[in-house]
Each structure stands twice: as structure tokens, then as C-alpha cells.
Design a protein around this motif. Structure first.
Motif, PDB file in Angstrom:
ATOM      1  N   SER A 132       0.830  -1.210   0.000  1.00 25.74           N
ATOM      2  CA  SER A 132       0.000   0.000   0.000  1.00 25.74           C
ATOM      3  C   SER A 132       0.869   1.267   0.000  1.00 25.74           C
ATOM      4  O   SER A 132       0.465   2.313  -0.532  1.00 25.74           O
ATOM      5  CB  SER A 132      -0.938  -0.008   1.210  1.00 25.74           C
ATOM      6  OG  SER A 132      -0.178  -0.063   2.420  1.00 25.74           O
ATOM      7  N   ASP A 133       2.087   1.144   0.581  1.00 21.62           N
ATOM      8  CA  ASP A 133       2.963   2.330   0.607  1.00 21.62           C
ATOM      9  C   ASP A 133       3.496   2.681  -0.789  1.00 21.62           C
ATOM     10  O   ASP A 133       3.931   3.811  -1.027  1.00 21.62           O
ATOM     11  CB  ASP A 133       4.134   2.086   1.552  1.00 21.62           C
ATOM     12  CG  ASP A 133       3.685   2.014   3.008  1.00 21.62           C
ATOM     13  OD1 ASP A 133       2.588   2.531   3.294  1.00 21.62           O
ATOM     14  OD2 ASP A 133       4.425   1.446   3.825  1.00 21.62           O
ATOM     15  N   LEU A 134       3.503   1.690  -1.695  1.00 28.96           N
ATOM     16  CA  LEU A 134       3.963   1.979  -3.054  1.00 28.96           C
ATOM     17  C   LEU A 134       3.048   2.962  -3.783  1.00 28.96           C
ATOM     18  O   LEU A 134       3.455   3.628  -4.732  1.00 28.96           O
ATOM     19  CB  LEU A 134       4.051   0.680  -3.873  1.00 28.96           C
ATOM     20  CG  LEU A 134       5.165  -0.305  -3.495  1.00 28.96           C
ATOM     21  CD1 LEU A 134       5.055  -1.570  -4.322  1.00 28.96           C
ATOM     22  CD2 LEU A 134       6.539   0.334  -3.689  1.00 28.96           C
ATOM     23  N   GLU A 135       1.804   3.060  -3.337  1.00 29.48           N
ATOM     24  CA  GLU A 135       0.834   3.953  -3.966  1.00 29.48           C
ATOM     25  C   GLU A 135       0.710   5.274  -3.213  1.00 29.48           C
ATOM     26  O   GLU A 135      -0.177   6.075  -3.518  1.00 29.48           O
ATOM     27  CB  GLU A 135      -0.529   3.276  -4.040  1.00 29.48           C
ATOM     28  CG  GLU A 135      -0.508   1.902  -4.684  1.00 29.48           C
ATOM     29  CD  GLU A 135       0.012   1.949  -6.120  1.00 29.48           C
ATOM     30  OE1 GLU A 135      -0.188   2.978  -6.801  1.00 29.48           O
ATOM     31  OE2 GLU A 135       0.616   0.958  -6.566  1.00 29.48           O
ATOM     32  N   SER A 136       1.587   5.503  -2.259  1.00 24.21           N
ATOM     33  CA  SER A 136       1.520   6.734  -1.478  1.00 24.21           C
ATOM     34  C   SER A 136       1.870   7.941  -2.353  1.00 24.21           C
ATOM     35  O   SER A 136       2.749   7.864  -3.210  1.00 24.21           O
ATOM     36  CB  SER A 136       2.478   6.656  -0.286  1.00 24.21           C
ATOM     37  OG  SER A 136       2.522   7.890   0.388  1.00 24.21           O
ATOM     38  N   PRO A 137       1.173   9.066  -2.146  1.00 25.45           N
ATOM     39  CA  PRO A 137       1.529  10.284  -2.914  1.00 25.45           C
ATOM     40  C   PRO A 137       2.874  10.863  -2.488  1.00 25.45           C
ATOM     41  O   PRO A 137       3.430  11.712  -3.204  1.00 25.45           O
ATOM     42  CB  PRO A 137       0.385  11.240  -2.601  1.00 25.45           C
ATOM     43  CG  PRO A 137      -0.162  10.784  -1.281  1.00 25.45           C
ATOM     44  CD  PRO A 137       0.023   9.290  -1.254  1.00 25.45           C
ATOM     45  N   ASN A 138       3.410  10.396  -1.376  1.00 29.32           N
ATOM     46  CA  ASN A 138       4.692  10.895  -0.901  1.00 29.32           C
ATOM     47  C   ASN A 138       5.807  10.066  -1.508  1.00 29.32           C
ATOM     48  O   ASN A 138       5.838   8.829  -1.371  1.00 29.32           O
ATOM     49  CB  ASN A 138       4.729  10.828   0.630  1.00 29.32           C
ATOM     50  CG  ASN A 138       5.964  11.523   1.181  1.00 29.32           C
ATOM     51  OD1 ASN A 138       7.072  10.986   1.085  1.00 29.32           O
ATOM     52  ND2 ASN A 138       5.771  12.688   1.767  1.00 29.32           N
ATOM     53  N   ALA A 139       6.744  10.728  -2.196  1.00 28.35           N
ATOM     54  CA  ALA A 139       7.845  10.016  -2.860  1.00 28.35           C
ATOM     55  C   ALA A 139       8.732   9.302  -1.852  1.00 28.35           C
ATOM     56  O   ALA A 139       9.251   8.210  -2.131  1.00 28.35           O
ATOM     57  CB  ALA A 139       8.665  10.999  -3.705  1.00 28.35           C
ATOM     58  N   GLY A 140       8.930   9.897  -0.668  1.00 31.27           N
ATOM     59  CA  GLY A 140       9.760   9.264   0.344  1.00 31.27           C
ATOM     60  C   GLY A 140       9.158   7.954   0.819  1.00 31.27           C
ATOM     61  O   GLY A 140       9.872   6.963   1.052  1.00 31.27           O
ATOM     62  N   THR A 141       7.851   7.923   0.981  1.00 30.42           N
ATOM     63  CA  THR A 141       7.173   6.700   1.414  1.00 30.42           C
ATOM     64  C   THR A 141       7.317   5.615   0.345  1.00 30.42           C
ATOM     65  O   THR A 141       7.564   4.437   0.662  1.00 30.42           O
ATOM     66  CB  THR A 141       5.694   6.989   1.693  1.00 30.42           C
ATOM     67  OG1 THR A 141       5.585   8.024   2.692  1.00 30.42           O
ATOM     68  CG2 THR A 141       4.976   5.742   2.169  1.00 30.42           C
ATOM     69  N   ARG A 142       7.157   5.995  -0.925  1.00 30.38           N
ATOM     70  CA  ARG A 142       7.282   5.014  -2.000  1.00 30.38           C
ATOM     71  C   ARG A 142       8.708   4.478  -2.057  1.00 30.38           C
ATOM     72  O   ARG A 142       8.939   3.273  -2.255  1.00 30.38           O
ATOM     73  CB  ARG A 142       6.912   5.636  -3.356  1.00 30.38           C
ATOM     74  CG  ARG A 142       5.461   6.073  -3.433  1.00 30.38           C
ATOM     75  CD  ARG A 142       5.040   6.303  -4.876  1.00 30.38           C
ATOM     76  NE  ARG A 142       5.833   7.307  -5.549  1.00 30.38           N
ATOM     77  CZ  ARG A 142       5.607   8.612  -5.547  1.00 30.38           C
ATOM     78  NH1 ARG A 142       4.563   9.096  -4.827  1.00 30.38           N
ATOM     79  NH2 ARG A 142       6.366   9.451  -6.195  1.00 30.38           N
ATOM     80  N   TRP A 143       9.689   5.361  -1.888  1.00 40.06           N
ATOM     81  CA  TRP A 143      11.093   4.903  -1.908  1.00 40.06           C
ATOM     82  C   TRP A 143      11.377   3.922  -0.774  1.00 40.06           C
ATOM     83  O   TRP A 143      12.042   2.905  -0.959  1.00 40.06           O
ATOM     84  CB  TRP A 143      12.006   6.122  -1.813  1.00 40.06           C
ATOM     85  CG  TRP A 143      13.471   5.778  -1.816  1.00 40.06           C
ATOM     86  CD1 TRP A 143      14.267   5.600  -2.890  1.00 40.06           C
ATOM     87  CD2 TRP A 143      14.279   5.560  -0.672  1.00 40.06           C
ATOM     88  NE1 TRP A 143      15.545   5.281  -2.516  1.00 40.06           N
ATOM     89  CE2 TRP A 143      15.588   5.249  -1.144  1.00 40.06           C
ATOM     90  CE3 TRP A 143      14.058   5.602   0.709  1.00 40.06           C
ATOM     91  CZ2 TRP A 143      16.649   4.974  -0.281  1.00 40.06           C
ATOM     92  CZ3 TRP A 143      15.128   5.329   1.551  1.00 40.06           C
ATOM     93  CH2 TRP A 143      16.414   5.012   1.055  1.00 40.06           C
ATOM     94  N   GLU A 144      10.847   4.221   0.417  1.00 37.32           N
ATOM     95  CA  GLU A 144      11.067   3.349   1.568  1.00 37.32           C
ATOM     96  C   GLU A 144      10.406   1.994   1.347  1.00 37.32           C
ATOM     97  O   GLU A 144      10.965   0.937   1.697  1.00 37.32           O
ATOM     98  CB  GLU A 144      10.504   4.006   2.828  1.00 37.32           C
ATOM     99  CG  GLU A 144      10.765   3.205   4.098  1.00 37.32           C
ATOM    100  CD  GLU A 144      10.220   3.900   5.347  1.00 37.32           C
ATOM    101  OE1 GLU A 144      10.330   3.319   6.438  1.00 37.32           O
ATOM    102  OE2 GLU A 144       9.677   5.016   5.205  1.00 37.32           O
ATOM    103  N   ALA A 145       9.213   2.000   0.699  1.00 34.18           N
ATOM    104  CA  ALA A 145       8.522   0.743   0.417  1.00 34.18           C
ATOM    105  C   ALA A 145       9.338  -0.109  -0.555  1.00 34.18           C
ATOM    106  O   ALA A 145       9.438  -1.335  -0.397  1.00 34.18           O
ATOM    107  CB  ALA A 145       7.136   1.022  -0.143  1.00 34.18           C
TER     108      ALA A 145
END
Length: 393
Positions: A273-286
Motif C-alpha cells: 500500500s505504501d507503493l501507492e503513497s503520494p509521498n515520494a519518500g514513502t514510495r522509496w522506503e517501500a
């Protein structure tokens, strides 16, 4: 007193003979009576002179009165001889003068004629010379004209050759100019894309302080939960040891039963679900957390984010697909070769080389036309051999 002489015998003629007709004039000539009588009997003046002389001789012996008269006439003639001599001298001088004048006239006429002939010859010679000179000049002019025409033809040929060379050079220069213009346009497009990428990076850099602050908070939370996590980990380890010690008994009791299915590590599903986050940092961490699982099952989820809006996310996806070692990520990595950012293209080609052992001489910072040819080679190769390689994996 006028004294006359016979033009035939040159004897003096008394004036009385002319008066009484004894002597006569013939065509401006004076003939004595003896020569007149002789001419009547003889045909030529010479014969008449001889006949007149013999007649005078006979007349002197046969007719005394006539002879006497003749003697008197001779005496008178002798008396007048000096005068006649003078007259004869004058006549002869006049004759010589006339002859001289006539000769001079003839000479003058002859000179004029000769001069005319010479002049005519000279004129004719000059005319022939002029004709020859005109012919020579015409020949010289013809030769000069031919020589000039030859030179002009040679120069014209040289000019035509030079014009052809100039046209070829112009065509080559235009072709080079078109190629350079095309390259310049490609370079300009690349620069524009790079500028756009840099602008996006700047935007992300502007958001980095916020992300760092958030990551700092999360790290603090992790650090605070670290003792609990360690305690839980020790408990789990003890539990695993107990299970290992009881495993032989369980195995003996369940010898006839079906072997249990190995448990699957599906803890990463909560990260999707974090891969679809609008936050780029969250997607990178996922992406990083999915890569840490070392599970090939996460490859499709990571491949779907090879076109993520964030540069760092795409770089992480390209790197982790290569680390997972699954050929299922090859199509997404080939797509990554066409990424507008050189860093993403570099990470994608490195992973492709690691997974396939192929190269195809792809240069991440090469010209776009060259890169397109290499990407096409990658795609053709994968269409031919990808299915077999995936089946053998």
C-alpha cells in the motif's frame, strides 16, 4: 637673197629656177631641174640623183649655152657657198636640235612608258604583297582565334568542373549542416529534458527537509521501540529453539502424515500500500523494504513502478530488480533504458547485464539515436529468447 639646195643632190638652186619652174617643191622638199627630170625617168631618188648628175655632165659638153649658163650658175653658187654653208650649218644644227629634241622626247616617252611599266609592276607586286600579307594576317587571325577558342574551351571546362565540385561541396555541406542541425535538435531536446529533470530534482530537494524531518521522527520511533523489538526477537528465537527440539518427536508421530506446507513470508504485502503513497519518500522506503525481502514474488510489484514520477524511486527499482536475480524484471528494465534520466538508464543497464549476461553496447549517456538502436536490439533479443529463459528459471 634666199639660197636653196636640192634635197636630193644637195646642189644649190638659183632663185630664178624656182621662179621659172625649173626647180620644183615636192612635199616641203626642193628638187632641182636635173633631179626632177631624172625622177621622171627613174623610180628612186638615188637613181634620180645619178641620172641628174649624168645629165648635167652631158649638158656641159653638148649644149654650150646651157653649159655656160650652168657655169655661171656654178660661179654664182660658189660665190654664195659661204652663205649656203652657214645655212646648211643652221639647218644641220636645227636638224640636230630637232633630232635631239625628238630623241629626248622618245627618251621621255620611253621613260614614261618604262616608268609606267615599272610602276605597274610595283603596283602589281605591292598588290600581290598586300594579298599575301592579308592572307598571312587572315591565317594568323584564324590561328589566334582557334588558340583563343581552345583556351576559352579549356577554361570553360575548368569552370564547369569547378562548378560541379562546388555543387558537390555545397550538397555535402548541406548534408552535414542537416546532420548537425538534427544532432543539435536532439541535443537540445536532451538538454531540455535534463533541465526538466533538474527542475524536478530541485522540487524534490525542496521537499527533502520535510522528508528528513519525517524520517528523523520515524528513526526516533524505531530507536524507542528497539528494546521491545530485541526482546521480541529473543523470545522468537527461544520459541524457534523449542520448536526445533520438539521437531523430531513430532516428525516421529506424524511419520505417516503429509508433510506440512512451508510457511511463506508474506509480511511484505502490508508494504504494497505504501507503493501507492503520494509521498515520494514513502514510495522509496517501500521499494527498499520489498528489496530487503529477497523474495522474487515482489518483482511484479516493483516492475510496475519503473515509471514512477520520482527519480530516486525509479533508480531504486532498477537497482533492486537486478539484486533480486529474477528474469521477470527484464522487460521493466528494458523500458528503463528509455528513461529520460541518465542515472536511471545507468542503473537499468547494470541490472540487465547482471541478470542476462548481455551487453549490446548500450551507452546511458550516448546519443538518443544510438540508444534507440541498442534498446531495439535488447527488445528483439528478449522476444526471441525471453520465453525460454523464463521457463528455465
Amino acid at each position: 637673197m634666199d639660197i636653196h639646195f636640192c634635197d636630193l643632190c644637195n646642189e644649190s638652186i638659183p632663185a630664178s629656177d624656182l621662179a621659172r619652174g625649173a626647180a620644183v617643191r615636192r612635199n616641203e622638199r626642193i628638187v632641182c631641174r636635173h633631179c626632177e627630170a631624172a625622177m621622171s625617168a627613174a623610180g628612186t631618188p638615188e637613181q634620180a640623183a645619178r641620172v641628174a648628175a649624168s645629165a648635167r655632165a652631158r649638158a656641159g659638153g653638148a649644149n654650150p649655152p646651157a653649159a655656160q649658163e650652168h657655169a655661171r650658175a656654178v660661179t654664182d653658187d660658189r660665190a654664195q657657198a659661204p652663205l649656203r654653208a652657214v645655212e646648211r650649218g643652221r639647218s644641220r644644227a636645227a636638224l640636230w636640235v630637232a633630232s635631239l629634241a625628238f630623241g629626248l622626247g622618245l627618251l621621255a616617252v620611253g621613260g614614261v612608258l618604262v616608268g609606267g611599266l615599272v610602276l605597274r609592276d610595283r603596283i602589281e607586286a605591292d598588290r600581290r604583297a598586300r594579298g599575301q600579307e592579308d592572307a598571312r594576317m587572315a591565317r594568323v587571325a584564324e590561328l589566334e582565334s582557334a588558340r583563343v577558342e581552345g583556351r576559352l574551351a579549356q577554361r570553360l571546362g575548368a569552370l564547369e568542373g569547378a562548378q560541379t565540385d562546388l555543387r558537390a561541396a555545397e550538397s555535402e555541406l548541406r548534408s552535414r549542416a542537416d546532420d548537425q542541425a538534427a544532432r543539435a535538435n536532439e541535443t537540445l531536446d536532451e538538454l531540455r529534458a535534463a533541465v526538466a529533470g533538474l527542475a524536478a530534482r530541485l522540487d524534490r530537494l525542496d521537499a527533502l527537509p520535510e522528508q528528513v524531518a519525517r524520517f528523523g521522527g520515524e528513526l526516533g520511533t524505531v530507536a524507542a521501540a528497539q528494546p521491545d523489538l530485541f526482546a521480541e526477537f529473543r523470545g522468537l528465537r527461544e520459541r524457534v529453539a523449542e520448536l526445533e527440539r520438539g521437531a523430531p518427536a513430532v516428525a516421529a508421530g506424524n511419520a505417516g502424515a503429509d508433510p506440512p506446507t512451508a510457511p511463506q513470508n508474506l509480511g511484505w504485502q502490508s508494504v504494497l500500500s505504501d507503493l501507492e503513497s503520494p509521498n515520494a519518500g514513502t514510495r522509496w522506503e517501500a521499494v527498499q523494504r520489498l528489496g530487503d525481502t529477497r523474495d522474487a514474488a515482489v518483482v511484479p510489484h516493483l516492475s510496475a513502478h519503473m515509471d514512477d514520477d520520482d527519480l530516486f524511486v525509479r533508480m531504486a527499482v532498477a537497482r533492486i530488480l537486478g539484486d533480486l536475480g529474477s528474469l521477470a524484471g527484464v522487460p521493466a528494465l528494458i523500458d528503463g533504458l528509455e528513461d529520460p534520466e541518465p542515472s536511471v538508464r545507468e542503473a537499468a543497464v547494470v541490472s540487465l547485464r547482471s541478470l542476462t549476461g548481455r551487453d549490446f553496447r548500450f551507452d546511458p549517456i550516448g546519443r538518443s539515436a544510438d540508444r534507440a538502436k541498442r534498446v531495439k536490439a535488447w527488445r528483439i533479443w528478449w522476444e526471441k529468447e525471453g520465453v525460454a529463459l523464463s521457463a528455465a528459471e
